[in-house]
Design a protein around this motif. Structure first.
Motif, short mmCIF file in Angstrom:
data_model
loop_
_atom_site.label_atom_id
_atom_site.label_comp_id
_atom_site.label_asym_id
_atom_site.label_seq_id
_atom_site.Cartn_x
_atom_site.Cartn_y
_atom_site.Cartn_z
N ALA A 89 0.92 -1.34 -0.14
CA ALA A 89 -0.04 0.07 -0.05
C ALA A 89 0.83 1.28 -0.12
N PRO A 90 0.36 2.54 -0.35
CA PRO A 90 1.16 3.65 -0.63
C PRO A 90 1.71 3.93 0.83
N GLY A 91 2.79 4.26 1.06
CA GLY A 91 3.42 4.31 2.16
C GLY A 91 4.97 3.92 2.30
N ASP A 92 5.58 3.91 3.64
CA ASP A 92 6.74 3.62 3.74
C ASP A 92 6.97 1.82 3.80
N ASP A 93 5.80 1.06 3.77
CA ASP A 93 6.08 -0.35 4.12
C ASP A 93 7.16 -1.15 3.55
N GLY A 94 7.74 -0.42 2.32
CA GLY A 94 8.64 -1.20 1.76
C GLY A 94 8.44 -1.95 0.33
N ALA A 95 8.99 -1.63 -0.75
CA ALA A 95 8.84 -2.56 -1.72
C ALA A 95 9.76 -3.56 -2.09
N ALA A 109 17.29 10.37 7.89
CA ALA A 109 16.48 9.42 8.94
C ALA A 109 15.71 10.52 9.52
N GLY A 110 14.33 10.35 9.74
CA GLY A 110 13.46 11.22 10.57
C GLY A 110 12.78 12.21 9.51
N GLU A 174 18.80 6.51 1.71
CA GLU A 174 19.24 7.57 2.62
C GLU A 174 18.68 7.94 3.83
N GLY A 175 17.73 6.80 4.12
CA GLY A 175 17.07 6.55 5.56
C GLY A 175 15.80 7.40 5.57
N ALA A 176 15.35 8.14 4.39
CA ALA A 176 14.05 8.87 4.35
C ALA A 176 12.96 7.96 4.51
N THR A 177 11.70 8.48 5.28
CA THR A 177 10.19 7.73 5.24
C THR A 177 9.71 8.31 3.97
N VAL A 178 9.44 7.62 3.12
CA VAL A 178 8.82 7.97 1.82
C VAL A 178 7.58 7.20 1.62
N ASP A 321 19.09 13.63 -5.18
CA ASP A 321 20.10 14.67 -4.62
C ASP A 321 19.54 16.15 -4.42
N GLY A 322 18.71 16.72 -5.16
CA GLY A 322 18.09 17.82 -4.79
C GLY A 322 17.34 18.05 -3.50
N ILE A 323 16.48 16.92 -3.53
CA ILE A 323 15.83 16.83 -2.11
C ILE A 323 16.78 16.43 -1.10
N SER A 324 17.79 15.70 -1.08
CA SER A 324 18.65 15.27 -0.13
C SER A 324 19.12 16.75 0.50
N GLY A 325 19.72 17.48 -0.81
CA GLY A 325 20.50 18.75 -0.29
C GLY A 325 19.32 19.69 0.49
#
Length: 329
Positions: A89-95, A109-110, A174-178, A321-325
């Motif tokens: 399902a949409p979220g950060d459950d993992g693909a 992270a966070g 990179e540790g983000a919740t997506v 890279d842009g989002i991470s920066g």
């Protein structure tokens, strides 16, 4: 676009001035190239103050088929996405296949990122539903559109689903919740107001809506759409205009570096940035958000890029890279 509703700081690593001049000088307008070189060789991390001309609500952009939402592409049997949607399902459950650091680890992270894949392949079969008007703060517009397509039938929804999943994987590493607004796991939609609400409810640190344009042949390149200052009805972008510009400039600068694509030659005056006040997904957002039009599906050279898996991976890398920066600033 795409629908609707759709500073250049380079990464902090140093790159020799001569290398950059040779690699991008032929790709981007002189002013943009000079700016990017200055950033790469020690410019301010806050980015520049590039100014994009605002498009009126009556015209989606110069040379485009029409205002947001773009008229539907007339097709009876749209091509199904080449990248199968995740079964989660949409979220950060993992693909399946997503490599991520342990919980709480990684430079992002966070942080919460919401990715909004433009359109839905099922919209072609649900025109009555997507033509329903919804409130975008300043006025009412269609819930969604079908999006555009290349002359050979490769659809915008197909493209955005693939790039969104590639981007999710990179950000998770990179540790983000997506979270994704959808994964082609619903028959149509979501509507543009719901797409904005998903990012708002998630308390996202950044939201990016991914699109491809449907302008005339010869119109090439990408552009990033930024929210204008809007305070009308249910729309109030006061708090997000500045951080959204920062996010957009970082995405644009890194997109150039990762893909080699030049900023649009028909929108934004060579800056790769466009400011708009007529997109519900931006007007209704309460968190930093941008749109990116990755290229023009109706131009033969741009569609050759958009249909390349290798180029789509580079596009996802530029966005990541842009989002991470932005999130690590």
């Amino acid at each position: 676009m795409s629908y609707d509703e759709s500073h250049f700081p380079a990464p902090r690593r140093r790159i020799p001035r001569s290398t950059l001049v040779l690699s991008i000088g032929a790709l981007v307008p002189a002013a943009f190239a000079g700016w990017l070189i200055w950033q790469s060789t020690g410019g301010s991390d806050d980015g520049g103050a590039a100014q994009a001309a605002s498009s009126s609500a009556a015209a989606e952009r110069p040379g485009s088929p029409g205002p947001e939402p773009r008229p539907s592409v007339s097709r009876s049997s749209p091509t199904s996405p080449s990248a199968s949607p995740s079964t989660s399902a949409p979220g950060d459950d993992g693909a399946p296949g997503d490599a991520r650091p342990a919980p709480g680890e990684g430079p992002l992270a966070g942080k919460v990122v919401v990715i909004d894949p433009g359109h839905n392949p099922g919209n072609f079969k649900h025109t009555a539903e997507i033509n329903k008007l919804v409130d975008i703060g300043t006025n009412r517009k269609e819930c969604d559109t079908t999006g555009t397509a290349g002359n050979a039938g490769y659809t915008e929804a197909e493209f955005t689903a693939d790039v969104s999943q590639r981007l999710r994987t990179l950000l998770r590493k990179e540790g983000a919740t997506v979270k994704l607004t959808h994964e082609n796991d619903r028959p149509w939609g979501p509507c543009v107001d719901e797409r904005a609400e998903i990012g708002n409810k998630a308390g996202a640190d950044a939201v990016i809506s991914i699109h491809a344009d449907g302008s005339g042949a010869g119109n090439r390149g990408f552009h990033v759409i930024l929210p204008a200052l809007v305070k009308s009805g249910g729309a109030d972008t006061t708090k997000i205009v500045t951080p959204s510009r920062d996010l957009g400039e970082r995405v644009a600068g890194n997109f150039v570096r990762a893909t080699g694509s030049a900023p649009s030659n028909y929108v934004g005056g060579g800056t790769g940035l466009d400011v708009r006040d007529d997109l519900g997904g931006l007007n209704l957002s309460t968190v930093p958000k941008v749109f990116i039009e990755c290229g023009n599906m109706r131009d033969s050279k741009d569609i050759a890029l958009l249909t390349s898996a290798d180029w789509r991976q580079k596009a996802a890398r530029g966005m990541a890279d842009g989002i991470s920066g932005f999130l690590r600033r």
